[in-house]
Design an enzyme around this catalytic site. Structure first.
Site, PDB file in Angstrom:
ATOM      1  N   ASP A   1     -19.903 116.052  30.628  1.00 50.33           N
ATOM      2  CA  ASP A   1     -19.038 116.344  31.777  1.00 50.33           C
ATOM      3  C   ASP A   1     -19.811 116.193  33.089  1.00 50.33           C
ATOM      4  O   ASP A   1     -21.014 116.464  33.140  1.00 50.33           O
ATOM      5  CB  ASP A   1     -18.495 117.779  31.649  1.00 50.33           C
ATOM      6  CG  ASP A   1     -17.288 118.004  32.541  1.00 50.33           C
ATOM      7  OD1 ASP A   1     -16.709 117.026  33.051  1.00 50.33           O
ATOM      8  OD2 ASP A   1     -16.930 119.180  32.752  1.00 50.33           O
TER       9      ASP A   1
ATOM     10  N   ASN B   1     -19.363 113.320  35.402  1.00 47.17           N
ATOM     11  CA  ASN B   1     -19.483 111.964  35.969  1.00 47.17           C
ATOM     12  C   ASN B   1     -18.749 111.854  37.306  1.00 47.17           C
ATOM     13  O   ASN B   1     -19.250 111.258  38.251  1.00 47.17           O
ATOM     14  CB  ASN B   1     -18.852 110.928  35.029  1.00 47.17           C
ATOM     15  CG  ASN B   1     -19.600 110.777  33.730  1.00 47.17           C
ATOM     16  OD1 ASN B   1     -20.692 111.299  33.583  1.00 47.17           O
ATOM     17  ND2 ASN B   1     -19.012 110.057  32.790  1.00 47.17           N
TER      18      ASN B   1
ATOM     19  N   HIS C   1     -18.970 107.149  35.881  1.00 49.53           N
ATOM     20  CA  HIS C   1     -18.879 106.833  34.447  1.00 49.53           C
ATOM     21  C   HIS C   1     -19.912 105.766  34.071  1.00 49.53           C
ATOM     22  O   HIS C   1     -20.535 105.843  33.009  1.00 49.53           O
ATOM     23  CB  HIS C   1     -17.469 106.355  34.093  1.00 49.53           C
ATOM     24  CG  HIS C   1     -16.418 107.424  34.275  1.00 49.53           C
ATOM     25  ND1 HIS C   1     -16.592 108.716  33.833  1.00 49.53           N
ATOM     26  CD2 HIS C   1     -15.196 107.390  34.872  1.00 49.53           C
ATOM     27  CE1 HIS C   1     -15.521 109.433  34.144  1.00 49.53           C
ATOM     28  NE2 HIS C   1     -14.659 108.658  34.777  1.00 49.53           N
TER      29      HIS C   1
ATOM     30  N   SER D   1     -10.973 112.062  25.787  1.00 46.14           N
ATOM     31  CA  SER D   1     -10.134 113.010  25.048  1.00 46.14           C
ATOM     32  C   SER D   1      -8.688 112.509  24.986  1.00 46.14           C
ATOM     33  O   SER D   1      -8.287 111.641  25.768  1.00 46.14           O
ATOM     34  CB  SER D   1     -10.176 114.386  25.708  1.00 46.14           C
ATOM     35  OG  SER D   1      -9.407 114.371  26.899  1.00 46.14           O
TER      36      SER D   1
ATOM     37  N   TRP E   1      -5.866 110.363  29.014  1.00 49.06           N
ATOM     38  CA  TRP E   1      -4.891 109.314  29.407  1.00 49.06           C
ATOM     39  C   TRP E   1      -4.140 109.731  30.665  1.00 49.06           C
ATOM     40  O   TRP E   1      -3.584 108.893  31.362  1.00 49.06           O
ATOM     41  CB  TRP E   1      -3.867 109.066  28.288  1.00 49.06           C
ATOM     42  CG  TRP E   1      -4.423 108.494  27.022  1.00 49.06           C
ATOM     43  CD1 TRP E   1      -4.569 109.154  25.838  1.00 49.06           C
ATOM     44  CD2 TRP E   1      -4.904 107.164  26.794  1.00 49.06           C
ATOM     45  NE1 TRP E   1      -5.106 108.320  24.888  1.00 49.06           N
ATOM     46  CE2 TRP E   1      -5.320 107.089  25.448  1.00 49.06           C
ATOM     47  CE3 TRP E   1      -5.032 106.023  27.590  1.00 49.06           C
ATOM     48  CZ2 TRP E   1      -5.841 105.923  24.879  1.00 49.06           C
ATOM     49  CZ3 TRP E   1      -5.562 104.855  27.028  1.00 49.06           C
ATOM     50  CH2 TRP E   1      -5.953 104.820  25.697  1.00 49.06           C
TER      51      TRP E   1
ATOM     52  N   ARG F   1      -5.315 110.819  33.371  1.00 44.42           N
ATOM     53  CA  ARG F   1      -6.057 110.553  34.613  1.00 44.42           C
ATOM     54  C   ARG F   1      -5.444 109.362  35.352  1.00 44.42           C
ATOM     55  O   ARG F   1      -4.689 108.590  34.759  1.00 44.42           O
ATOM     56  CB  ARG F   1      -7.518 110.256  34.271  1.00 44.42           C
ATOM     57  CG  ARG F   1      -8.206 111.503  33.783  1.00 44.42           C
ATOM     58  CD  ARG F   1      -9.683 111.327  33.686  1.00 44.42           C
ATOM     59  NE  ARG F   1     -10.273 112.618  33.383  1.00 44.42           N
ATOM     60  CZ  ARG F   1     -11.537 112.939  33.567  1.00 44.42           C
ATOM     61  NH1 ARG F   1     -12.370 112.053  34.058  1.00 44.42           N
ATOM     62  NH2 ARG F   1     -11.984 114.135  33.277  1.00 44.42           N
TER      63      ARG F   1
ATOM     64  N   LEU G   1     -29.687 107.197  12.565  1.00 48.97           N
ATOM     65  CA  LEU G   1     -28.907 108.177  13.342  1.00 48.97           C
ATOM     66  C   LEU G   1     -27.434 107.834  13.195  1.00 48.97           C
ATOM     67  O   LEU G   1     -27.057 106.669  13.322  1.00 48.97           O
ATOM     68  CB  LEU G   1     -29.298 108.099  14.835  1.00 48.97           C
ATOM     69  CG  LEU G   1     -28.434 108.905  15.806  1.00 48.97           C
ATOM     70  CD1 LEU G   1     -28.652 110.411  15.624  1.00 48.97           C
ATOM     71  CD2 LEU G   1     -28.728 108.523  17.270  1.00 48.97           C
TER      72      LEU G   1
ATOM     73  N   ARG H   1     -22.733 121.355  26.517  1.00 47.87           N
ATOM     74  CA  ARG H   1     -21.773 120.909  27.523  1.00 47.87           C
ATOM     75  C   ARG H   1     -22.501 120.824  28.858  1.00 47.87           C
ATOM     76  O   ARG H   1     -23.108 121.795  29.301  1.00 47.87           O
ATOM     77  CB  ARG H   1     -20.568 121.843  27.647  1.00 47.87           C
ATOM     78  CG  ARG H   1     -19.603 121.288  28.709  1.00 47.87           C
ATOM     79  CD  ARG H   1     -18.292 122.011  28.778  1.00 47.87           C
ATOM     80  NE  ARG H   1     -17.425 121.314  29.731  1.00 47.87           N
ATOM     81  CZ  ARG H   1     -16.131 121.088  29.568  1.00 47.87           C
ATOM     82  NH1 ARG H   1     -15.535 121.530  28.494  1.00 47.87           N
ATOM     83  NH2 ARG H   1     -15.436 120.444  30.482  1.00 47.87           N
TER      84      ARG H   1
HETATM   85  C1  FPP Z   1     -16.317 113.479  31.899  1.00 49.48           C
HETATM   86  O1  FPP Z   1     -16.710 113.556  33.246  1.00 49.48           O
HETATM   87  C2  FPP Z   1     -16.601 112.160  31.352  1.00 49.48           C
HETATM   88  C3  FPP Z   1     -15.687 111.331  30.773  1.00 49.48           C
HETATM   89  C4  FPP Z   1     -14.267 111.684  30.628  1.00 49.48           C
HETATM   90  C5  FPP Z   1     -16.062 109.983  30.285  1.00 49.48           C
HETATM   91  C6  FPP Z   1     -17.311 109.889  29.492  1.00 49.48           C
HETATM   92  C7  FPP Z   1     -17.780 108.506  29.540  1.00 49.48           C
HETATM   93  C8  FPP Z   1     -19.047 108.126  29.695  1.00 49.48           C
HETATM   94  C9  FPP Z   1     -20.192 109.054  29.724  1.00 49.48           C
HETATM   95  C10 FPP Z   1     -19.308 106.675  29.877  1.00 49.48           C
HETATM   96  C11 FPP Z   1     -20.078 105.983  28.841  1.00 49.48           C
HETATM   97  C12 FPP Z   1     -19.719 106.325  27.453  1.00 49.48           C
HETATM   98  C13 FPP Z   1     -19.941 105.502  26.402  1.00 49.48           C
HETATM   99  C14 FPP Z   1     -19.720 106.025  25.038  1.00 49.48           C
HETATM  100  C15 FPP Z   1     -20.379 104.102  26.572  1.00 49.48           C
HETATM  101  P1  FPP Z   1     -15.582 113.840  34.336  1.00 49.48           P
HETATM  102  O2  FPP Z   1     -15.059 112.531  34.793  1.00 49.48           O
HETATM  103  O3  FPP Z   1     -14.565 114.783  33.769  1.00 49.48           O
HETATM  104  O4  FPP Z   1     -16.419 114.518  35.472  1.00 49.48           O
HETATM  105  P2  FPP Z   1     -15.921 115.631  36.495  1.00 49.48           P
HETATM  106  O5  FPP Z   1     -15.723 116.896  35.693  1.00 49.48           O
HETATM  107  O6  FPP Z   1     -17.080 115.738  37.441  1.00 49.48           O
HETATM  108  O7  FPP Z   1     -14.678 115.143  37.151  1.00 49.48           O
END
Ligand code: FPP
Length: 252
Positions: free
Chosen positions: A24, A26, A41, A69, A73, A75, A135, A192
């Protein structure tokens, strides 16, 4: 990717066999830089590489990542589109290297919802790496813990209808094989990132006895040191599984 064993890591007995991560932060990481969320991301992909490398070094058996999750969708369409594009590119770019390191990649969730090109690449990556054993990397996409329990219940009901399972025999042991990741030990440690203290519908069944580690670090900033702190925290925990501390101490 460098998978050599580092000096000074936690003793083997205290290293989790299976680590699960809610990645969490990004979006906030990008917003702090006045950039679009998709920038965060993309930065998060680097942290995924760090986590895989770390698990290989530590000889952790399984790493399960919450990448998308069932609820994601909802978003904004451009963010969902950017994530799909990122997954597609990541599969093209990373699969060979993961395979070279002996990583078995598995996508876990309702894959039927994804566009055909992405689905095909997911299937190809899974087929190519299926025999690897260094792994087990599970990438949860269009996944929700409630969906998982519901699909397990449905498949158990189908087995009952076929006469292969007695309804009265259904309990937590007979239902468990129908859940995702049933072939792996359950997560010992759930991390987390991003400062929130919740589970967000991730692996609800499988984390029943997981140790929880929360960090304020936003996912794109996660590095080996941050993951090591989570492992050190885990190594200090006493896992009791409902027993008393004295009973556990006596048994060990
Ligand atoms: C949550 O952060 C992150 C996601 C919903 C996407 C996760 C995706 C990646 C880490 C990209 C690469 C993954 C792979 C497997 C190649 P958020 O957007 O909810 O962050 P926020 O809480 O700050 O808004």
């Amino acid at each position: 990717m460098n998978a050599a064993t580092p000096a000074g890591s936690a003793p083997a007995a205290r290293i989790p066999r299976h680590v699960a991560i809610v990645m969490d932060g990004n979006g906030r990481w990008a917003e702090r830089r006045h950039r679009p969320r998709s920038f965060g991301h993309r930065a998060g992909q680097k942290a995924v590489r760090e986590a895989v490398e770390f698990c290989l070094r530590q000889r952790i058996e399984a790493l399960t990542l919450f990448a998308f999750s069932s609820e994601n969708w909802q978003r904004p369409q451009d963010e969902v589109g950017a994530l799909m594009e990122l997954f597609l590119k990541a599969l093209d770019k990373e699969t060979d290297e993961l395979h070279g390191h002996g990583v078995r990649v598995r996508f876990v969730g309702e894959l039927g919802a994804f566009a055909e090109p992405l689905r095909q690449r997911m299937q190809a990556a899974m087929a190519k790496t299926a025999a690897n054993a260094a792994l087990a990397l599970n990438v949860c996409v269009n996944y929700g813990g409630r969906w998982d329990i519901a699909q397990a219940a449905r498949r158990a009901a189908e087995a009952v209808a076929r006469g292969e399972l007695a309804a009265e025999a259904i309990d937590e042991h007979t239902l468990a094989p129908y859940l995702c990741l049933a072939d792996l030990p359950p997560p010992d440690l759930l991390i987390r990132t991003g400062g929130e203290h919740r589970i967000s519908n991730f692996l609800l069944w499988q984390i029943a006895y997981a140790e929880l580690h929360f960090t304020d670090t936003l996912w794109p900033d996660v590095d080996q040191a941050c993951l090591q702190r989570a492992l050190d925290d885990y190594a200090r925990r006493q896992r009791r599984y409902g027993k008393t501390g004295a009973q556990v101490a006596q048994a060990s």
